[in-house]
Design an enzyme around this catalytic site. Structure first.
Site, PDB file in Angstrom:
ATOM      1  CG  HIS A   2      35.308  90.504  27.560  1.00  0.00           C
ATOM      2  ND1 HIS A   2      34.993  91.673  27.168  1.00  0.00           N
ATOM      3  CD2 HIS A   2      36.436  89.960  28.135  1.00  0.00           C
ATOM      4  CE1 HIS A   2      36.189  92.377  27.758  1.00  0.00           C
ATOM      5  NE2 HIS A   2      37.067  91.230  28.292  1.00  0.00           N
ATOM      6  NE  ARG A  34      38.550  96.304  27.258  1.00  0.00           N
ATOM      7  CZ  ARG A  34      38.710  95.521  27.770  1.00  0.00           C
ATOM      8  NH1 ARG A  34      39.093  94.138  27.625  1.00  0.00           N
ATOM      9  NH2 ARG A  34      39.084  95.607  29.316  1.00  0.00           N
TER      10      ARG A  34
HETATM   11  P1  NDP Z   1      49.791  96.314  28.906  1.00  0.00           P
HETATM   12  O1  NDP Z   1      49.349  97.667  29.202  1.00  0.00           O
HETATM   13  O2  NDP Z   1      50.746  95.729  29.932  1.00  0.00           O
HETATM   14  O3  NDP Z   1      50.437  96.261  27.343  1.00  0.00           O
HETATM   15  C1  NDP Z   1      49.855  96.895  26.497  1.00  0.00           C
HETATM   16  C2  NDP Z   1      50.943  96.722  25.146  1.00  0.00           C
HETATM   17  O4  NDP Z   1      50.259  97.499  24.077  1.00  0.00           O
HETATM   18  C3  NDP Z   1      52.238  97.278  25.364  1.00  0.00           C
HETATM   19  O5  NDP Z   1      53.113  96.567  24.551  1.00  0.00           O
HETATM   20  C4  NDP Z   1      52.191  98.617  24.539  1.00  0.00           C
HETATM   21  O6  NDP Z   1      53.254  99.147  24.194  1.00  0.00           O
HETATM   22  C5  NDP Z   1      51.206  98.333  23.335  1.00  0.00           C
HETATM   23  N1  NDP Z   1      50.481  99.402  23.059  1.00  0.00           N
HETATM   24  C6  NDP Z   1      49.712 100.303  23.479  1.00  0.00           C
HETATM   25  N2  NDP Z   1      49.443 101.433  22.812  1.00  0.00           N
HETATM   26  C7  NDP Z   1      49.979 101.224  21.732  1.00  0.00           C
HETATM   27  C8  NDP Z   1      49.833 101.819  20.525  1.00  0.00           C
HETATM   28  N3  NDP Z   1      49.276 102.966  20.297  1.00  0.00           N
HETATM   29  N4  NDP Z   1      50.817 101.407  19.493  1.00  0.00           N
HETATM   30  C9  NDP Z   1      51.344 100.382  19.702  1.00  0.00           C
HETATM   31  N5  NDP Z   1      51.239  99.536  20.711  1.00  0.00           N
HETATM   32  C10 NDP Z   1      50.787  99.930  21.877  1.00  0.00           C
HETATM   33  O7  NDP Z   1      48.517  95.528  28.739  1.00  0.00           O
HETATM   34  P2  NDP Z   1      48.043  94.071  29.048  1.00  0.00           P
HETATM   35  O8  NDP Z   1      49.114  93.119  28.172  1.00  0.00           O
HETATM   36  O9  NDP Z   1      47.989  93.550  30.556  1.00  0.00           O
HETATM   37  O10 NDP Z   1      46.503  93.739  28.421  1.00  0.00           O
HETATM   38  C11 NDP Z   1      46.440  94.303  27.265  1.00  0.00           C
HETATM   39  C12 NDP Z   1      44.854  94.274  26.914  1.00  0.00           C
HETATM   40  O11 NDP Z   1      44.082  92.991  26.916  1.00  0.00           O
HETATM   41  C13 NDP Z   1      44.151  95.112  28.095  1.00  0.00           C
HETATM   42  O12 NDP Z   1      44.284  96.422  27.716  1.00  0.00           O
HETATM   43  C14 NDP Z   1      42.542  94.323  27.921  1.00  0.00           C
HETATM   44  O13 NDP Z   1      41.852  95.456  26.980  1.00  0.00           O
HETATM   45  C15 NDP Z   1      43.019  93.203  27.404  1.00  0.00           C
HETATM   46  N6  NDP Z   1      42.386  92.101  28.340  1.00  0.00           N
HETATM   47  C16 NDP Z   1      41.482  91.214  27.735  1.00  0.00           C
HETATM   48  C17 NDP Z   1      40.931  90.174  28.624  1.00  0.00           C
HETATM   49  C18 NDP Z   1      39.854  89.369  28.117  1.00  0.00           C
HETATM   50  O14 NDP Z   1      39.163  88.342  28.919  1.00  0.00           O
HETATM   51  N7  NDP Z   1      39.676  89.139  26.891  1.00  0.00           N
HETATM   52  C19 NDP Z   1      41.497  90.102  30.002  1.00  0.00           C
HETATM   53  C20 NDP Z   1      42.511  91.051  30.262  1.00  0.00           C
HETATM   54  C21 NDP Z   1      43.051  92.003  29.432  1.00  0.00           C
HETATM   55  P3  NDP Z   1      54.595  99.567  25.086  1.00  0.00           P
HETATM   56  O15 NDP Z   1      55.285  98.212  25.313  1.00  0.00           O
HETATM   57  O16 NDP Z   1      55.376 100.242  24.143  1.00  0.00           O
HETATM   58  O17 NDP Z   1      54.012 100.306  26.271  1.00  0.00           O
END
Ligand code: NDP
Length: 319
Positions: A282, A234
């Site tokens: 995107h 994002r």
């Molecule tokens: P997940 O919810 O599966 O994973 C999120 C990861 O980020 C986890 O490892 C989580 O940690 C970590 N995280 C969250 N908050 C924090 C924090 N405060 N500090 C450190 N680490 C943090 O998400 P996805 O992998 O499925 O997707 C990630 C993002 O990709 C989506 O939220 C979306 O915004 C973006 N996206 C973009 C697309 C595009 O086309 N450009 C398509 C699809 C998604 P923990 O392991 O500890 O929970």
């Protein structure tokens, strides 16, 4: 194969998205649950008959009249736009789409973008435009350190794929993770250390109250001179103005950007015309109806059986 018919869906499903094709989703959902009534939001005459909503950025007040709603399915992996709303019906579980095909598509984009930087392709593209045979000796992949921020469904898969290319991969997440061959770090205290080592940074975090603006000016300045930045998560995770300045000065050597603070990226944004920036609109990964419909159908049946749906998000965490 259709989903096991141990329960029959009740109520109808309403669909809202301006980016996705309704007929394709309807076909995919009814292939799984033939009895499910799937309605485009314009077709809804009895909002109380709606039990499930499959939505991407519905307008404000969308859920107001749907008093029998039992499940909200976010049509995508990132739920930031949904959880930020203050018109969500209380107590209705929210799930997101997160399937292996989406992770594979994202890993493909990340692999392409990372290898493009690791192999200095932007340098050769620029040399070609000048008609110059500009030899630059390839680096040893192991000497290139790639930091993957966010090790969830998408980040973990991408980190593994990068590691298989022989690159040195550092991962960063909120809670500790273990990924074969990846040096995993957890917690805010470790972030600056990870960034200061990274030749290439790949942002794969959700946008939450904790992560908004996480890569501010100071943090970006901690990257080694000439590091490359890839953002597929994002735009608002990064201070875009600071990033632009650091790209102009060359402190950030290059960037591949799929997401922006404001989308579409305004026509007068300087990023459009920077030689060291690659922009895509995107689309690094999208939900694939045929595979996503299986998990949606499974969740609808779980709700009917009174079970907890899978891929439920925690609104208090924001992801
Ligand atoms: P997940 O919810 O599966 O994973 C999120 C990861 O980020 C986890 O490892 C989580 O940690 C970590 N995280 C969250 N908050 C924090 C924090 N405060 N500090 C450190 N680490 C943090 O998400 P996805 O992998 O499925 O997707 C990630 C993002 O990709 C989506 O939220 C979306 O915004 C973006 N996206 C973009 C697309 C595009 O086309 N450009 C398509 C699809 C998604 P923990 O392991 O500890 O929970």
């Amino acid at each position: 194969m259709t989903t096991s018919a141990t329960a029959t869906p009740t109520g109808a499903l309403v669909f809202y998205s301006e980016f996705d094709d309704f007929d394709t989703w309807k076909r995919a959902l009814q292939a799984q649950l033939p009895e499910l009534q799937v309605l485009h939001w314009r077709e809804v005459t009895d909002p109380e008959a709606i039990h499930h909503a499959l939505v991407w950025k519905p307008p404000e007040g969308f859920f107001k009249t749907m008093t029998q709603l039992r499940l909200i399915i976010n049509l995508g992996a990132g739920v930031d736009s949904l959880v930020a709303r203050n018109d969500l019906p209380l107590g209705v579980p929210i799930t997101r789409i997160t399937d292996p095909q989406m992770a594979r598509m994202m890993a493909g984009y990340v692999l392409f973008a990372t290898l493009r930087h690791a192999r200095d392709i932007p340098f050769f593209e620029q040399a070609q435009r000048r008609g110059e045979w500009a030899y630059r000796h390839p680096r040893n992949p192991e000497d290139i350190r790639v930091a993957v921020l966010g090790l969830g469904e998408l980040g973990a898969r991408a980190a593994s794929e990068l590691q298989r290319q022989g690159l040195t991969v550092l991962g960063w997440s909120r809670s500790p993770r273990h990924i074969e061959g990846v040096q995993c770090h957890a917690g805010l205290d470790t972030l600056d250390g990870v960034l200061s080592q990274a030749d290439i940074v790949v942002i794969m975090l959700p946008l939450t109250a904790q992560t908004r603006g996480l890569l501010g000016r100071e943090r970006l300045a901690r990257l080694p001179h000439g590091a490359a930045l890839i953002n597929v998560a994002r735009g608002a995770l990064v201070d875009q103005a600071a990033m632009t300045e650091l790209l102009q000065s060359g402190h950030i050597g290059a960037a591949t950007l799929d997401v922006f603070e404001h989308e579409p990226l305004p026509a007068d944004d300087p990023l459009w015309h920077m030689e060291n920036v690659l922009i895509t609109p995107h689309l690094a990964s999208v939900a694939i109806p045929a595979s996503a419909a299986r998990q949606i159908a499974d969740n609808i049946l779980r709700i009917v059986r009174g079970e907890t749906p899978a891929n439920r998000i925690d609104p208090s965490l924001g992801y």
